[in-house]
Design an enzyme around this catalytic site. Sequence first.
Site, PDB file in Angstrom:
ATOM      1  N   SER B  21       0.818  -1.203   0.000  1.00  0.00           N
ATOM      2  CA  SER B  21       0.000   0.000   0.000  1.00  0.00           C
ATOM      3  C   SER B  21       0.861   1.266   0.000  1.00  0.00           C
ATOM      4  O   SER B  21       1.820   1.384   0.758  1.00  0.00           O
ATOM      5  CB  SER B  21      -0.879  -0.006   1.251  1.00  0.00           C
ATOM      6  OG  SER B  21      -1.642   1.170   1.304  1.00  0.00           O
ATOM      7  N   LYS B  45      -3.500   2.062  -2.222  1.00  0.00           N
ATOM      8  CA  LYS B  45      -3.183   3.197  -1.347  1.00  0.00           C
ATOM      9  C   LYS B  45      -4.177   3.316  -0.190  1.00  0.00           C
ATOM     10  O   LYS B  45      -5.383   3.164  -0.385  1.00  0.00           O
ATOM     11  CB  LYS B  45      -3.190   4.487  -2.181  1.00  0.00           C
ATOM     12  CG  LYS B  45      -2.955   5.775  -1.384  1.00  0.00           C
ATOM     13  CD  LYS B  45      -1.517   5.914  -0.889  1.00  0.00           C
ATOM     14  CE  LYS B  45      -1.392   6.931   0.236  1.00  0.00           C
ATOM     15  NZ  LYS B  45      -0.090   6.866   0.930  1.00  0.00           N
ATOM     16  N   ASN B  69       9.528   8.638   3.909  1.00  0.00           N
ATOM     17  CA  ASN B  69       8.412   9.356   3.293  1.00  0.00           C
ATOM     18  C   ASN B  69       7.535   9.928   4.387  1.00  0.00           C
ATOM     19  O   ASN B  69       7.380   9.367   5.473  1.00  0.00           O
ATOM     20  CB  ASN B  69       7.609   8.455   2.354  1.00  0.00           C
ATOM     21  CG  ASN B  69       6.471   7.742   3.045  1.00  0.00           C
ATOM     22  OD1 ASN B  69       5.402   8.303   3.285  1.00  0.00           O
ATOM     23  ND2 ASN B  69       6.709   6.484   3.403  1.00  0.00           N
ATOM     24  N   GLY B  72       1.829  11.242   4.255  1.00  0.00           N
ATOM     25  CA  GLY B  72       0.727  11.639   5.119  1.00  0.00           C
ATOM     26  C   GLY B  72      -0.630  11.168   4.625  1.00  0.00           C
ATOM     27  O   GLY B  72      -1.621  11.885   4.720  1.00  0.00           O
ATOM     28  N   LEU B  73      -0.627   9.943   4.089  1.00  0.00           N
ATOM     29  CA  LEU B  73      -1.905   9.319   3.721  1.00  0.00           C
ATOM     30  C   LEU B  73      -2.733  10.144   2.744  1.00  0.00           C
ATOM     31  O   LEU B  73      -3.958  10.179   2.824  1.00  0.00           O
ATOM     32  CB  LEU B  73      -2.729   9.033   4.978  1.00  0.00           C
ATOM     33  CG  LEU B  73      -2.127   7.962   5.885  1.00  0.00           C
ATOM     34  CD1 LEU B  73      -2.925   7.851   7.173  1.00  0.00           C
ATOM     35  CD2 LEU B  73      -2.094   6.609   5.168  1.00  0.00           C
ATOM     36  N   ASN B 128      -4.433  -0.325   8.594  1.00  0.00           N
ATOM     37  CA  ASN B 128      -3.183   0.334   8.940  1.00  0.00           C
ATOM     38  C   ASN B 128      -3.335   1.060  10.275  1.00  0.00           C
ATOM     39  O   ASN B 128      -3.951   2.120  10.339  1.00  0.00           O
ATOM     40  CB  ASN B 128      -2.832   1.315   7.819  1.00  0.00           C
ATOM     41  CG  ASN B 128      -1.681   2.222   8.166  1.00  0.00           C
ATOM     42  OD1 ASN B 128      -0.953   1.992   9.128  1.00  0.00           O
ATOM     43  ND2 ASN B 128      -1.517   3.264   7.373  1.00  0.00           N
ATOM     44  N   CYS B 131      -1.407   4.883  12.399  1.00  0.00           N
ATOM     45  CA  CYS B 131      -1.856   6.274  12.414  1.00  0.00           C
ATOM     46  C   CYS B 131      -2.087   6.753  13.849  1.00  0.00           C
ATOM     47  O   CYS B 131      -2.504   5.992  14.715  1.00  0.00           O
ATOM     48  CB  CYS B 131      -3.162   6.418  11.655  1.00  0.00           C
ATOM     49  SG  CYS B 131      -3.198   5.497  10.132  1.00  0.00           S
ATOM     50  N   GLY B 245      11.365  -3.873   3.101  1.00  0.00           N
ATOM     51  CA  GLY B 245      12.667  -3.994   2.457  1.00  0.00           C
ATOM     52  C   GLY B 245      12.813  -5.104   1.447  1.00  0.00           C
ATOM     53  O   GLY B 245      13.905  -5.356   0.954  1.00  0.00           O
TER      54      GLY B 245
HETATM   55  C1  LIG Z   1       5.559   6.380  -0.181  1.00  0.00           C
HETATM   56  C2  LIG Z   1       4.960   5.367   0.741  1.00  0.00           C
HETATM   57  C3  LIG Z   1       3.603   5.437   1.090  1.00  0.00           C
HETATM   58  C4  LIG Z   1       3.033   4.515   1.954  1.00  0.00           C
HETATM   59  N1  LIG Z   1       1.694   4.577   2.240  1.00  0.00           N
HETATM   60  C5  LIG Z   1       1.123   3.618   3.017  1.00  0.00           C
HETATM   61  C6  LIG Z   1      -0.283   3.595   3.264  1.00  0.00           C
HETATM   62  O1  LIG Z   1      -1.021   4.420   2.755  1.00  0.00           O
HETATM   63  N2  LIG Z   1      -0.789   2.643   4.093  1.00  0.00           N
HETATM   64  C7  LIG Z   1       0.025   1.696   4.663  1.00  0.00           C
HETATM   65  O2  LIG Z   1      -0.474   0.849   5.401  1.00  0.00           O
HETATM   66  N3  LIG Z   1       1.355   1.676   4.443  1.00  0.00           N
HETATM   67  C8  LIG Z   1       1.922   2.602   3.625  1.00  0.00           C
HETATM   68  N4  LIG Z   1       3.273   2.558   3.379  1.00  0.00           N
HETATM   69  C9  LIG Z   1       4.081   1.485   4.001  1.00  0.00           C
HETATM   70  C10 LIG Z   1       4.312   0.334   3.034  1.00  0.00           C
HETATM   71  O3  LIG Z   1       3.098  -0.234   2.638  1.00  0.00           O
HETATM   72  C11 LIG Z   1       5.215  -0.729   3.668  1.00  0.00           C
HETATM   73  O4  LIG Z   1       4.593  -1.231   4.830  1.00  0.00           O
HETATM   74  C12 LIG Z   1       6.568  -0.179   4.066  1.00  0.00           C
HETATM   75  O5  LIG Z   1       7.015   0.750   3.111  1.00  0.00           O
HETATM   76  C13 LIG Z   1       7.643  -1.257   4.248  1.00  0.00           C
HETATM   77  O6  LIG Z   1       7.872  -1.967   3.074  1.00  0.00           O
HETATM   78  P1  LIG Z   1       9.044  -1.595   2.021  1.00  0.00           P
HETATM   79  O7  LIG Z   1      10.322  -1.477   2.795  1.00  0.00           O
HETATM   80  O8  LIG Z   1       9.037  -2.706   1.025  1.00  0.00           O
HETATM   81  O9  LIG Z   1       8.679  -0.279   1.419  1.00  0.00           O
HETATM   82  C14 LIG Z   1       3.840   3.489   2.508  1.00  0.00           C
HETATM   83  C15 LIG Z   1       5.196   3.415   2.173  1.00  0.00           C
HETATM   84  C16 LIG Z   1       5.767   4.322   1.301  1.00  0.00           C
HETATM   85  C17 LIG Z   1       7.217   4.201   0.961  1.00  0.00           C
END
Ligand SMILES: Cc1cc2nc3c(=O)[nH]c(=O)nc-3n(C[C@H](O)[C@H](O)[C@H](O)COP(=O)(O)O)c2cc1C
EC number: 1.3.-.-
Lengths: 303, 303, 242, 242
Positions: B21, B45, B69, B72-73, B128, B131, B245
């Site tokens: 997401s 998202k 990042n 901010g949703l 999620n 928040c 990651g």
């Molecule tokens: C730009 C960005 C936006 C994100 N937005 C959300 C979100 O809206 N809801 C959510 O549960 N996690 C969000 N995440 C978290 C990711 O879904 C994920 O849990 C986190 O990035 C760890 O995985 P990764 O290291 O593969 O990125 C976001 C991450 C990034 C980088």
Amino acid sequence: MVNTQVHLCGLTLDNPVIPASGTFGYGREFAELYDLDILGSISFKGTTPEERGGNPLPRIAECPQGMLNSVGLQNPGLEEVCTRELKELAKIYHKPVIANISGFSVEDYVTCARAMDREEQVGIIEVNISCPNVHNGGMAFGTDPASAAEVTKAVRRVTDKPVFMKLSPNVTDIAEIARACEAAGADGLSLINTLLGMRIDIQRRQPVLANKMGGYSGPAIFPVAVRMVYQAARAVRIPIIGMGGISTAEDVIEMMMAGATAVQVGAANLVDPFACPNIIETLPTLMEKLNIRNLEEIIGVIE
Amino acid sequence: MVNTQVHLCGLTLDNPVIPASGTFGYGREFAELYDLDILGSISFKGTTPEERGGNPLPRIAECPQGMLNSVGLQNPGLEEVCTRELKELAKIYHKPVIANISGFSVEDYVTCARAMDREEQVGIIEVNISCPNVHNGGMAFGTDPASAAEVTKAVRRVTDKPVFMKLSPNVTDIAEIARACEAAGADGLSLINTLLGMRIDIQRRQPVLANKMGGYSGPAIFPVAVRMVYQAARAVRIPIIGMGGISTAEDVIEMMMAGATAVQVGAANLVDPFACPNIIETLPTLMEKLNIRNLEEIIGVIE
Amino acid sequence: MKQQYLTVRSVTEIQKNIYKMKLSGNCTEISAPGQFINIRLAGFYLRRPISIASWDAASLTIVFRTVGAGTEALSRVEPGTSLDVLMPLGNGFDLTKGGSSPLLIGGGIGLPPVYGLARAMVQEGMTPRVIAGFNTKNDVILTKDFNFLGIEPVITTMDGSEGLRGTVTDAAANADTGYVYACGPEPMLKAVYDICGDGQFSFEARMACGFGACMGCSCKTKYGYKRICKDGPVLQKEEIIW
Amino acid sequence: MKQQYLTVRSVTEIQKNIYKMKLSGNCTEISAPGQFINIRLAGFYLRRPISIASWDAASLTIVFRTVGAGTEALSRVEPGTSLDVLMPLGNGFDLTKGGSSPLLIGGGIGLPPVYGLARAMVQEGMTPRVIAGFNTKNDVILTKDFNFLGIEPVITTMDGSEGLRGTVTDAAANADTGYVYACGPEPMLKAVYDICGDGQFSFEARMACGFGACMGCSCKTKYGYKRICKDGPVLQKEEIIW
Ligand SMILES: Cc1cc2nc3c(=O)[nH]c(=O)nc-3n(C[C@H](O)[C@H](O)[C@H](O)COP(=O)(O)O)c2cc1C
Ligand SMILES: Cc1cc2nc3c(=O)[nH]c(=O)nc-3n(C[C@H](O)[C@H](O)[C@H](O)COP(=O)(O)OP(=O)(O)OC[C@H]3O[C@@H](n4cnc5c(N)ncnc54)[C@H](O)[C@@H]3O)c2cc1C
Ligand SMILES: Cc1cc2nc3c(=O)[nH]c(=O)nc-3n(C[C@H](O)[C@H](O)[C@H](O)COP(=O)(O)OP(=O)(O)OC[C@H]3O[C@@H](n4cnc5c(N)ncnc54)[C@H](O)[C@@H]3O)c2cc1C
Ligand SMILES: Cc1cc2nc3c(=O)[nH]c(=O)nc-3n(C[C@H](O)[C@H](O)[C@H](O)COP(=O)(O)O)c2cc1C
Ligand code: FES
Ligand code: FES
């Protein structure tokens, strides 16, 4: 001419760069490579009351921009450290050092602090509370404000030297722990210790570390360390030694802007034994580039 | 021939690879590059009841092997997501999707869950809880077992779809939160969300992010994610979607051995839009090399 | 120990997935066969420890097997590239303890330092005997190099596809095993340990620093804890605890 | 947008810390000046966005200033190297809106896309006027390139060391500013915005993906939220909120 001096609870460090406990032994290996007296101070390997052999091998796992270790506080024990290691250290390093102490009960910490209090060269006692409390279900002292405060108070009582509590980053609210330590009488804080991590050997279907999990250090943890130092610095008035992933002079500046008065360099020493001298050499040039005259002026400039 | 199928609360995924997401929008940008139907599922998202503009710029900071990042949703709000985005998504992706929902009060979550419950393509609701809870001093729901359980229960009550609670890694004890969610009726867990981090622009003497702190993602957090998935998997019986990651097929295997039934790929999509197809393409070859016939056989093999 | 740069002169695949790399640079500090170098590779946080197979004042040779991403990357380094290394590391073998004709046993990718040891012994006028064990004939390495020293290694393979069938200890059954120098996988070291009178054994461990600072490789011996990287990699038979 | 490899043909330092890099590869998808490419660099997690200064079907040119470790590394890339890029990104300028002789204003390292815009306009038979602003004469770039297009840019420097002393808006005071195309630092964009009738403005933002997936660069406009990377970098005057 720029000024790299920083002041830490009555000590004046020529520069803020201190090798981190556990990544520098007692300095011997590095003294063969460079004059240790260029260092701001040295935090030597964590001491426990008794000798510890540490965890089984493998104890090291590679990570993206970092490493896991599960050394397990291997050290020759308090007596040997005081009678032998510190005598040797005094020959190769001629400034106050930081005595990193560990334990598995409040008494362990007290025993170590008492002994370190008598060591002339020890300028600061750094209390590593990332260790499991055997009297409290193995939960690390540093993950509970009450336990952290208890250790702080007990150590504070038995020494006149500045006491720095070394915090674990594996907590929900670092500010809460920081405040608890300050309220209990800590003179300063050191943070962060390693992040708990794990790697798996997918070929052997086993954890890489014999101990399964280990402490994550190196550049990868730097953004977490900067955040926690910033949060802790805003929560307390006592000085902070910042660490976690520092490997360049830029990192030192960033950590100090976040709120650190001095810094420690850990894993970087292991992959580049000249990490500290390189940082110390680069620092003045970088300060000039950034228009910093006195390094202390940037401590905690970030609001 | 190897079998990459995995089963998740009644859903059968062709493979365990799911874009995470917030790193995949509603798939549109990626559909221009490859056929989305190769994906195990898609977590779109995060949706909030009302439209959100998100945080001020800059929202992105670079880190060693990762990024921060503070988006901010930002999202168009529940109604727009359901009436427009999901209709568009249905045209380019033809399997069940994961509805990631967010909120700042329990009611927010309930509102979103109710609406997503009515969406035919939604196979799983992913909640999620990283928040801040505006009714509880801004402390994140996911950092307190009681709040996490409260959200779980409330969401569980209003939908028949599987509910996955998405946990924050910024906690002392992930197992405790995992157990609280399971006990409150969660069908599964997703973890980890981003680690809280901070970077400072030392030239400008300001945080890089306008919001000061942000969420750390990318390979740098992988060892922490593996550790937490391992700990959570041993604490609960419900399935886990592991993330944090992941950027290679090897990472997928490692995360599954730690205890994940499926995985999400986040930041990797941003720096390499073909990250998911590359992983999916490599997976069978790697499985053969590792003597894995059915991918499900390795879930949680690490003791 | 120094941090220095060595220049890659050549990289040759001498067997499937096994490479010989020649490097040039100041090698005057190397003091004993069995010492190793720790190589920094772009994109990897930790250095990679590799034994010195042979050396002279201005160059050295390493022989390595590609087992993961680091050694893969090393095998693809172009000639002319400068490599950041820490060297020399470790104690190395003590040549003086095994008499004039000791038995040297190497297993698989443990053979390169055994070759270096044999070479040093020959230079000292000694006449080492060598047993070299492998899984199969496609793993056999360095035979010609030994021949060049005037040594005919006894080759064993587990599948009998080259030399004797069986283990190095099978091959050692009729030999004088009063004093043995050994390097190879740990089960082999243990088997040799069990049949020999005395000897020296070279160990491997996952390392962070490689020069004694981190205790990442420390293990218990009869004479206290020893760091494989600094107090080893060569341990004396009498001190080893399995 | 595609992920593809471009080969570095040349890297030239055209001013202190400013480099022109020519790259070859398939550039047929580029559709408008003002679009950019996002470059992957070894050792850096995020790609680096750089505007396309000019292009043809099989090559493109970028001009960049070294401001940090990423652009430093880019400046040291050897000719012959393959670069992993995402391209083309962004909307680019719309040539059709400003009449036949619009005013183009570039500031500092914002000049390269303005050059690309001027070039495209000249190819379309238009006669753009150009104001190019810099801090000092050691920053002045691309004058000859403009001359080659038959354009004599009005150069301004803050310290008066070359061209007119002052800002680009000083220089624009007597010009027809009915429709302006602008690229440069944000304060410059704002100043131009305030004096022009209508126009197009190219923005920068810290980006993660660069292709619209992450909302990392999203900002509020009068027509809703826009992603600088995908819905921009060029915004129309009427939609901008400062
Ligand atoms: C730009 C960005 C936006 C994100 N937005 C959300 C979100 O809206 N809801 C959510 O549960 N996690 C969000 N995440 C978290 C990711 O879904 C994920 O849990 C986190 O990035 C760890 O995985 P990764 O290291 O593969 O990125 C976001 C991450 C990034 C980088
Ligand atoms: C003193 C010493 C001498 C060595 N000499 C040789 C030699 O001459 N030729 C040769 O082919 N190999 C030798 N090795 C083993 C060699 O270091 C590993 O094969 C290599 O580090 C693997 O790296 P990788 O990135 O390819 O594998 P990966 O498995 O991807 O490496 C991941 C991590 O594990 C470590 N690691 C993996 N396997 C080993 C191992 N067997 N020993 C120590 N660390 C390991 C790596 O260094 C790295 O930190 C020696 C090891 C030691 C300790
Ligand atoms: C659409 C677009 C077009 C651009 N075109 C050009 C150009 O043609 N020529 C040129 O010299 N520069 C251009 N820039 C700016 C260029 O992207 C940055 O100078 C570069 O990313 C800095 O990288 P660094 O590693 O040297 O600096 P660092 O400060 O070390 O970079 C750290 C992080 O911040 C980001 N960053 C730093 N400065 C900027 C910035 N000004 N804009 C966006 N991200 C930034 C980097 O991408 C990286 O993620 C453009 C930026 C954008 C968004
Ligand atoms: C091999 C190793 C051993 C360590 N031993 C100790 C120790 O004995 N006591 C302690 O307080 N911290 C110890 N640490 C933690 C470091 O002092 C430091 O807090 C941590 O590694 C983060 O900094 P870095 O990223 O610069 O390494 C050790 C770290 C490593 C890598
Ligand atoms: S690897 Fe650090 S002490 Fe041996
Ligand atoms: S940078 Fe990801 S949407 Fe613009």
